[in-house]
Design a protein around this motif. Structure first.
Motif, PDB file in Angstrom:
ATOM      1  N   ILE A  53      37.978  39.210  40.894  1.00 51.69           N
ATOM      2  CA  ILE A  53      37.894  39.071  39.642  1.00 51.69           C
ATOM      3  C   ILE A  53      37.300  37.845  38.851  1.00 51.69           C
ATOM      4  N   ARG A  54      36.879  36.513  39.497  1.00 50.99           N
ATOM      5  CA  ARG A  54      35.995  35.436  39.172  1.00 50.99           C
ATOM      6  C   ARG A  54      34.285  35.996  38.904  1.00 50.99           C
ATOM      7  N   ALA A  55      34.064  36.512  39.663  1.00 53.94           N
ATOM      8  CA  ALA A  55      32.609  37.414  38.889  1.00 53.94           C
ATOM      9  C   ALA A  55      32.318  37.895  37.754  1.00 53.94           C
ATOM     10  N   ARG A  71      36.499  42.377  31.050  1.00 54.22           N
ATOM     11  CA  ARG A  71      37.953  42.967  32.712  1.00 54.22           C
ATOM     12  C   ARG A  71      37.670  44.057  32.094  1.00 54.22           C
ATOM     13  N   PRO A  72      37.894  44.834  32.906  1.00 55.98           N
ATOM     14  CA  PRO A  72      38.657  46.394  32.839  1.00 55.98           C
ATOM     15  C   PRO A  72      40.730  45.972  33.485  1.00 55.98           C
ATOM     16  N   ILE A  73      41.271  46.736  32.847  1.00 56.70           N
ATOM     17  CA  ILE A  73      42.827  46.826  33.543  1.00 56.70           C
ATOM     18  C   ILE A  73      42.584  47.189  35.365  1.00 56.70           C
ATOM     19  N   ILE A  74      42.785  45.632  35.684  1.00 57.71           N
ATOM     20  CA  ILE A  74      43.085  45.358  37.053  1.00 57.71           C
ATOM     21  C   ILE A  74      44.087  45.923  37.669  1.00 57.71           C
ATOM     22  N   ILE A 117      45.704  39.931  37.912  1.00 54.97           N
ATOM     23  CA  ILE A 117      45.489  40.423  38.269  1.00 54.97           C
ATOM     24  C   ILE A 117      46.421  41.289  37.102  1.00 54.97           C
ATOM     25  N   ASP A 118      46.331  42.436  36.604  1.00 58.03           N
ATOM     26  CA  ASP A 118      46.646  43.712  35.871  1.00 58.03           C
ATOM     27  C   ASP A 118      47.966  44.245  35.951  1.00 58.03           C
ATOM     28  N   ALA A 119      47.907  44.478  37.622  1.00 56.07           N
ATOM     29  CA  ALA A 119      49.022  45.221  37.787  1.00 56.07           C
ATOM     30  C   ALA A 119      49.127  45.156  39.521  1.00 56.07           C
TER      31      ALA A 119
END
Ligand code: PMP
Length: 380
Positions: A150-152, A158-161, A181-183
């Motif tokens: 995610i950090r990269a 960022r899309p929904i992760i 993180i989103d979900a």
């Protein structure tokens, strides 16, 4: 003969959890049930370091993954799926069922998902809606560097992760809010040491906003409806929940949180490291070569010298129940789970039974004597 259930889910329940399953059923529209639900939510939030409740669904982990897919993806949407095994592949197959189109990144069994490769794919596909990842790839025993992945990706790109945490929550750090993180989707029967049957989903604020404005094609898995039932001081489920599993999960969370969460996770890592060292001393190989990506919950053993299925069959006769390889790794692996780390003495039982089930022990004995044993510390 005691049977040691060492499959990566379901796992043997600690005694307190088993005892909790013996309680009488209560009505699911009562204050007593709502209080139990709230107690579970508080403990889950503590475990995940979040301050909003999770949705608890009567389903297995696959159901929880489908719940994410149907609430976030629709026909015509695009997603990126990074997979290093069977469960990464499953998540993308579930996502495809919504009519969305996937861009696929694949990594070899035993290897971890590369943060740079994911960041590159996101940068090359600015129109993707979701990124699908797996935290702990149970089919190979790899724990993926979710935080680093995610950090990269630059924050505004960022899309929904969405992360499959079915085999990680409870056994290793998973802090979705802190990591961006989103979900997440998880389940009761692995790191959460409960019987199978509960799927758990947690969403970030951004993800809830998205869901509120989206139409969901599922009746049962509609998260907007689920949220309506999580009212302050009155938590319920839209449909009849498996009350017994809520008792079990509540007791299991007590076991997990009793000595402090950091201690619990540290002990899992120590157990996994000790098992890995023992396996190497027996002359067997570990599928995951880089120690930092070895799962604290499940270890995959490989061997070019032995028939792993024959070893598993012998272990079965000794009361040690393991899992084999899946898909391309079928017949090539022995997978041993260690979600309940409180049973360190079992480590020697497991290793001695593996030793006893090897057809030719002469070479191993020589190897074993020649190699001085490494001193393990809890930091490893
Ligand atoms: N994802 C992962 C990472 C898993 O380990 C599993 C179960 N082995 C699943 C998804 C599917 O979960 P379930 O069998 O509970 O549907």
């Amino acid at each position: 003969m005691h049977e040691y259930l060492l499959t990566p889910g379901p796992v043997e329940m600690p005694r307190e959890v088993y005892m909790a399953t013996q309680k009488q059923i209560i009505g699911h529209r009562t204050k007593e049930f709502s209080d139990l639900f709230i107690e579970i939510e508080k403990k889950l939030s503590f475990l995940l370091k979040v301050d909003t409740p999770s949705v608890i669904l009567p389903s297995s982990g696959t159901g929880a993954l489908e719940c994410l897919a149907v609430n976030f993806l629709c026909k015509g949407d695009k997603f990126i799926s990074a997979s290093c095994g069977v469960f990464g592949d499953r998540f993308r197959t579930i996502a495809e069922k919504t009519g969305a189109t996937g861009i696929y990144l694949d990594f070899q069994p035993g290897e971890e998902i590369s943060p740079n490769a994911v960041a590159m794919a996101v940068s090359n596909n600015p129109d993707v809606k979701c990124l699908l990842l797996t935290h702990n790839e149970t089919s190979t025993g790899v724990v993926n560097p979710i935080k680093e992945i995610i950090r990269a990706i630059p924050e505004d790109k960022r899309p929904i992760i969405l992360v499959d945490c079915v085999s990680s929550v409870g056994a290793m750090e998973m802090y979705p809010a802190l990591w961006g993180i989103d979900a997440i989707a998880t389940a009761s029967q692995k790191g959460l040491l409960s019987p199978p049957g509960l799927g758990i989903v947690w969403l970030s604020e951004k993800a809830w906003k998205y869901v509120e404005n989206n139409t969901c094609d599922s009746y049962y898995f509609d998260l907007k409806l689920q949220k309506k039932y999580l009212k302050k001081n009155n938590f319920a489920n839209p449909y009849t929940p498996p009350v017994t599993l809520y008792y079990a999960l509540n007791a299991a969370l007590d076991v997990i949180l009793k000595d402090g969460i950091d201690e619990w996770f540290k002990a899992h890592k120590l157990y996994a490291t000790a098992l890995a060292e023992g396996i190497k001393a027996l002359g067997l190989e570990l599928l995951v070569k880089k120690a930092e990506f070895r799962s604290p919950g499940v270890t995959a053993i490989k061997s070019s010298n032995y028939d792993t299925e024959a070893i598993r069959a012998t272990l079965n006769t000794m009361g040690i129940v393991t899992a084999g390889g899946q898909a391309d790794m079928k017949g090539k692996l022995i997978r041993i789970a260690h979600y309940d780390d409180k049973r360190f003495p079992e480590l020697s039982i497991v290793l001695s039974c593996i030793f006893a089930s090897l057809p030719n022990k002469k070479d191993i004995t020589t190897n074993f004597m020649a190699e001085p044993l490494k001193i393990l510390t809890s930091e490893e």
